[in-house]
Scaffold this motif. Structure first.
Motif, PDB file in Angstrom:
ATOM      1  N   THR A 296       0.825  -1.203   0.000  1.00 35.90           N
ATOM      2  CA  THR A 296       0.000   0.000   0.000  1.00 35.90           C
ATOM      3  C   THR A 296       0.863   1.258   0.000  1.00 35.90           C
ATOM      4  O   THR A 296       0.341   2.367  -0.053  1.00 35.90           O
ATOM      5  N   ASP A 297       2.184   1.086   0.093  1.00 33.41           N
ATOM      6  CA  ASP A 297       3.085   2.234   0.078  1.00 33.41           C
ATOM      7  C   ASP A 297       3.039   2.930  -1.283  1.00 33.41           C
ATOM      8  O   ASP A 297       2.867   2.286  -2.326  1.00 33.41           O
ATOM      9  N   ARG A 298       3.194   4.234  -1.258  1.00 33.37           N
ATOM     10  CA  ARG A 298       3.192   5.013  -2.505  1.00 33.37           C
ATOM     11  C   ARG A 298       4.616   5.030  -3.067  1.00 33.37           C
ATOM     12  O   ARG A 298       5.411   5.937  -2.790  1.00 33.37           O
ATOM     13  N   LEU A 299       4.921   4.015  -3.851  1.00 35.49           N
ATOM     14  CA  LEU A 299       6.257   3.854  -4.407  1.00 35.49           C
ATOM     15  C   LEU A 299       6.220   3.994  -5.914  1.00 35.49           C
ATOM     16  O   LEU A 299       5.235   3.628  -6.567  1.00 35.49           O
ATOM     17  N   THR A 300       7.308   4.472  -6.478  1.00 38.24           N
ATOM     18  CA  THR A 300       7.490   4.377  -7.917  1.00 38.24           C
ATOM     19  C   THR A 300       8.073   3.004  -8.231  1.00 38.24           C
ATOM     20  O   THR A 300       8.554   2.275  -7.348  1.00 38.24           O
TER      21      THR A 300
ATOM     22  N   ARG B   1      10.825   2.428  -9.811  1.00 42.23           N
ATOM     23  CA  ARG B   1      12.256   2.442  -9.494  1.00 42.23           C
ATOM     24  C   ARG B   1      12.480   2.240  -7.992  1.00 42.23           C
ATOM     25  O   ARG B   1      13.389   1.501  -7.587  1.00 42.23           O
ATOM     26  N   GLU B   2      11.672   2.870  -7.174  1.00 38.42           N
ATOM     27  CA  GLU B   2      11.816   2.729  -5.720  1.00 38.42           C
ATOM     28  C   GLU B   2      11.519   1.293  -5.275  1.00 38.42           C
ATOM     29  O   GLU B   2      12.196   0.757  -4.393  1.00 38.42           O
ATOM     30  N   ALA B   3      10.522   0.669  -5.898  1.00 42.99           N
ATOM     31  CA  ALA B   3      10.182  -0.712  -5.546  1.00 42.99           C
ATOM     32  C   ALA B   3      11.339  -1.651  -5.875  1.00 42.99           C
ATOM     33  O   ALA B   3      11.685  -2.542  -5.090  1.00 42.99           O
ATOM     34  N   VAL B   4      11.960  -1.459  -7.030  1.00 45.41           N
ATOM     35  CA  VAL B   4      13.088  -2.306  -7.422  1.00 45.41           C
ATOM     36  C   VAL B   4      14.306  -2.016  -6.542  1.00 45.41           C
ATOM     37  O   VAL B   4      15.075  -2.924  -6.201  1.00 45.41           O
ATOM     38  N   SER B   5      14.463  -0.768  -6.130  1.00 45.38           N
ATOM     39  CA  SER B   5      15.590  -0.386  -5.271  1.00 45.38           C
ATOM     40  C   SER B   5      15.571  -1.115  -3.939  1.00 45.38           C
ATOM     41  O   SER B   5      16.620  -1.288  -3.300  1.00 45.38           O
ATOM     42  N   LEU B   6      14.401  -1.588  -3.505  1.00 44.62           N
ATOM     43  CA  LEU B   6      14.317  -2.339  -2.252  1.00 44.62           C
ATOM     44  C   LEU B   6      15.152  -3.619  -2.309  1.00 44.62           C
ATOM     45  O   LEU B   6      15.547  -4.152  -1.271  1.00 44.62           O
ATOM     46  N   GLY B   7      15.427  -4.085  -3.517  1.00 44.63           N
ATOM     47  CA  GLY B   7      16.261  -5.267  -3.657  1.00 44.63           C
ATOM     48  C   GLY B   7      17.692  -5.048  -3.194  1.00 44.63           C
ATOM     49  O   GLY B   7      18.419  -6.019  -2.932  1.00 44.63           O
ATOM     50  N   ARG B   8      18.107  -3.808  -3.060  1.00 41.83           N
ATOM     51  CA  ARG B   8      19.470  -3.513  -2.613  1.00 41.83           C
ATOM     52  C   ARG B   8      19.581  -3.416  -1.092  1.00 41.83           C
ATOM     53  O   ARG B   8      20.684  -3.298  -0.547  1.00 41.83           O
TER      54      ARG B   8
ATOM     55  N   ALA C 163      15.659  -2.919 -16.982  1.00 38.65           N
ATOM     56  CA  ALA C 163      15.805  -3.196 -18.409  1.00 38.65           C
ATOM     57  C   ALA C 163      15.585  -4.671 -18.706  1.00 38.65           C
ATOM     58  O   ALA C 163      14.967  -5.034 -19.711  1.00 38.65           O
ATOM     59  N   ASP C 164      16.071  -5.543 -17.820  1.00 42.03           N
ATOM     60  CA  ASP C 164      15.960  -6.980 -18.032  1.00 42.03           C
ATOM     61  C   ASP C 164      14.512  -7.444 -18.129  1.00 42.03           C
ATOM     62  O   ASP C 164      14.203  -8.396 -18.861  1.00 42.03           O
ATOM     63  N   VAL C 165      13.619  -6.799 -17.379  1.00 47.25           N
ATOM     64  CA  VAL C 165      12.210  -7.220 -17.383  1.00 47.25           C
ATOM     65  C   VAL C 165      11.340  -6.289 -18.231  1.00 47.25           C
ATOM     66  O   VAL C 165      10.110  -6.320 -18.136  1.00 47.25           O
ATOM     67  N   ASP C 166      11.974  -5.440 -19.055  1.00 51.25           N
ATOM     68  CA  ASP C 166      11.263  -4.556 -19.970  1.00 51.25           C
ATOM     69  C   ASP C 166      10.361  -3.571 -19.235  1.00 51.25           C
ATOM     70  O   ASP C 166       9.215  -3.321 -19.623  1.00 51.25           O
ATOM     71  N   MET C 167      10.886  -2.992 -18.139  1.00 48.98           N
ATOM     72  CA  MET C 167      10.115  -2.020 -17.365  1.00 48.98           C
ATOM     73  C   MET C 167      10.857  -0.696 -17.188  1.00 48.98           C
ATOM     74  O   MET C 167      10.421   0.166 -16.423  1.00 48.98           O
ATOM     75  N   ALA C 168      11.970  -0.507 -17.909  1.00 47.33           N
ATOM     76  CA  ALA C 168      12.742   0.725 -17.747  1.00 47.33           C
ATOM     77  C   ALA C 168      11.918   1.961 -18.125  1.00 47.33           C
ATOM     78  O   ALA C 168      12.046   3.016 -17.500  1.00 47.33           O
ATOM     79  N   HIS C 169      11.049   1.817 -19.115  1.00 49.11           N
ATOM     80  CA  HIS C 169      10.252   2.947 -19.572  1.00 49.11           C
ATOM     81  C   HIS C 169       9.160   3.318 -18.568  1.00 49.11           C
ATOM     82  O   HIS C 169       8.527   4.373 -18.701  1.00 49.11           O
ATOM     83  N   MET C 170       8.929   2.475 -17.560  1.00 50.66           N
ATOM     84  CA  MET C 170       7.921   2.751 -16.536  1.00 50.66           C
ATOM     85  C   MET C 170       8.540   3.048 -15.176  1.00 50.66           C
ATOM     86  O   MET C 170       7.863   3.005 -14.160  1.00 50.66           O
TER      87      MET C 170
ATOM     88  N   GLY D  61       0.304  -7.894 -14.463  1.00 52.24           N
ATOM     89  CA  GLY D  61       1.506  -8.385 -15.132  1.00 52.24           C
ATOM     90  C   GLY D  61       2.686  -7.464 -14.967  1.00 52.24           C
ATOM     91  O   GLY D  61       3.823  -7.922 -14.800  1.00 52.24           O
ATOM     92  N   GLU D  62       2.434  -6.169 -14.995  1.00 55.38           N
ATOM     93  CA  GLU D  62       3.516  -5.201 -14.797  1.00 55.38           C
ATOM     94  C   GLU D  62       4.068  -5.293 -13.379  1.00 55.38           C
ATOM     95  O   GLU D  62       5.289  -5.226 -13.165  1.00 55.38           O
ATOM     96  N   LYS D  63       3.188  -5.459 -12.395  1.00 57.70           N
ATOM     97  CA  LYS D  63       3.654  -5.622 -11.018  1.00 57.70           C
ATOM     98  C   LYS D  63       4.515  -6.876 -10.875  1.00 57.70           C
ATOM     99  O   LYS D  63       5.523  -6.867 -10.160  1.00 57.70           O
TER     100      LYS D  63
END
Length: 256
Positions: free
Chosen positions: A88-92, A94-101, A124-131, A142-144
């Motif tokens: 429910t967090d308001r994340l972009t 990029r921020e969601a993927v950054s949690l992996g670090r 880029a690997d999952v074809d989501m760089a443009h989002m 599917g995008e999630k």
């Protein structure tokens, strides 16, 4: 680095879900986990990831009980994408993927340009760089799912565990995603619903039925008319092309 289960059992209340499963994941392989609904696939994946501890038996990472490694160390070695995960967090994106670090960050190890690069590559690997700047709540299912996988890739795991990763994806992204993970320099364990996907992409297949590991081997060894009838209750023809790839043609379901 090794990942192994030794005679693992797990209970949900008084109901036994996993029954004496022993399994060793071979480094570098793509291992598919298949079985009917309710066969214990998701529970087994949770144990392999270290999220759940077995009630009996041992779950081992590098020959050591997983719980002895600690959550941070496990997260540095095992990336796990669950079937259904939301926030429910308001994340972009990029921020969601950054949690992996997160497993690599501390007061002594702050965020660097290297982390930015890894997040960008995962997107880029999952074809989501443009989002990357889109908000999480505006994404389709599917995008999630692709963002979840990018987050796991950003962890730089040695083992990538995927629980039905193609759910909610269209056919192009299903095939593209499985082709991607097959080419990554990681060991992959994926619970798969589509048996033809398992036939096309996996090096080995493990079969669960009623909480028991009933088969483990190469694709031709496991995907047979007998197994499809006995485990899945379907009549099917298993064919091979000139390259040895298996394809399943379904005929009918049996009454079980």
């Amino acid at each position: 680095m090794s990942l192994e289960l030794q005679d693992v059992e797990w209970f949900a209340g008084y109901r036994q879900i996993i029954k004496g499963v022993s399994l060793e994941v071979i480094p570098g392989e793509f291992l598919g986990l298949i079985g009917p609904n309710g066969s214990g696939k998701t529970s087994l994946m949770s144990i392999l990831s270290g999220i759940r501890r077995p009630d009996r038996g041992r779950a081992l990472l590098s020959r050591q009980d997983m719980h002895r490694h600690g959550r941070r160390k496990l997260a540095q070695h095992i990336g796990f994408v669950e079937q259904q995960a939301d926030t429910t967090d308001r994340l972009t994106v990029r921020e969601a993927v950054s949690l992996g670090r997160t497993p690599y960050l501390s007061m002594l190890s702050p965020w660097t340009s290297h982390d930015d690069d890894l997040v960008a590559q995962a997107l880029a690997d999952v074809d989501m760089a443009h989002m990357a700047d889109r908000h999480w709540q505006t994404l389709s299912g599917g995008e999630k799912q692709r963002v979840h996988i990018a987050r796991a890739l950003a962890q730089e795991p040695k083992f990538l565990l995927l629980d039905e990763p193609t759910n909610h994806l269209d056919i192009r992204h299903q095939l593209g995603l499985l082709e991607l993970v097959r080419t990554l320099p990681v060991t992959v364990v994926a619970a798969l619903h589509d048996l033809n996907h398992a036939a096309l992409f996996c090096d080995r297949i493990a079969v669960m039925n009623h909480g028991v590991l009933v088969g483990l081997g190469t694709v031709p060894e496991i995907l047979t008319k007998t197994m499809l009838r006995d485990v899945f209750g379907v009549s099917a023809q298993v064919e091979q092309d000139n390259d040895g790839n298996c394809f399943i043609r379904y005929h009918a379901a049996f009454d079980k």
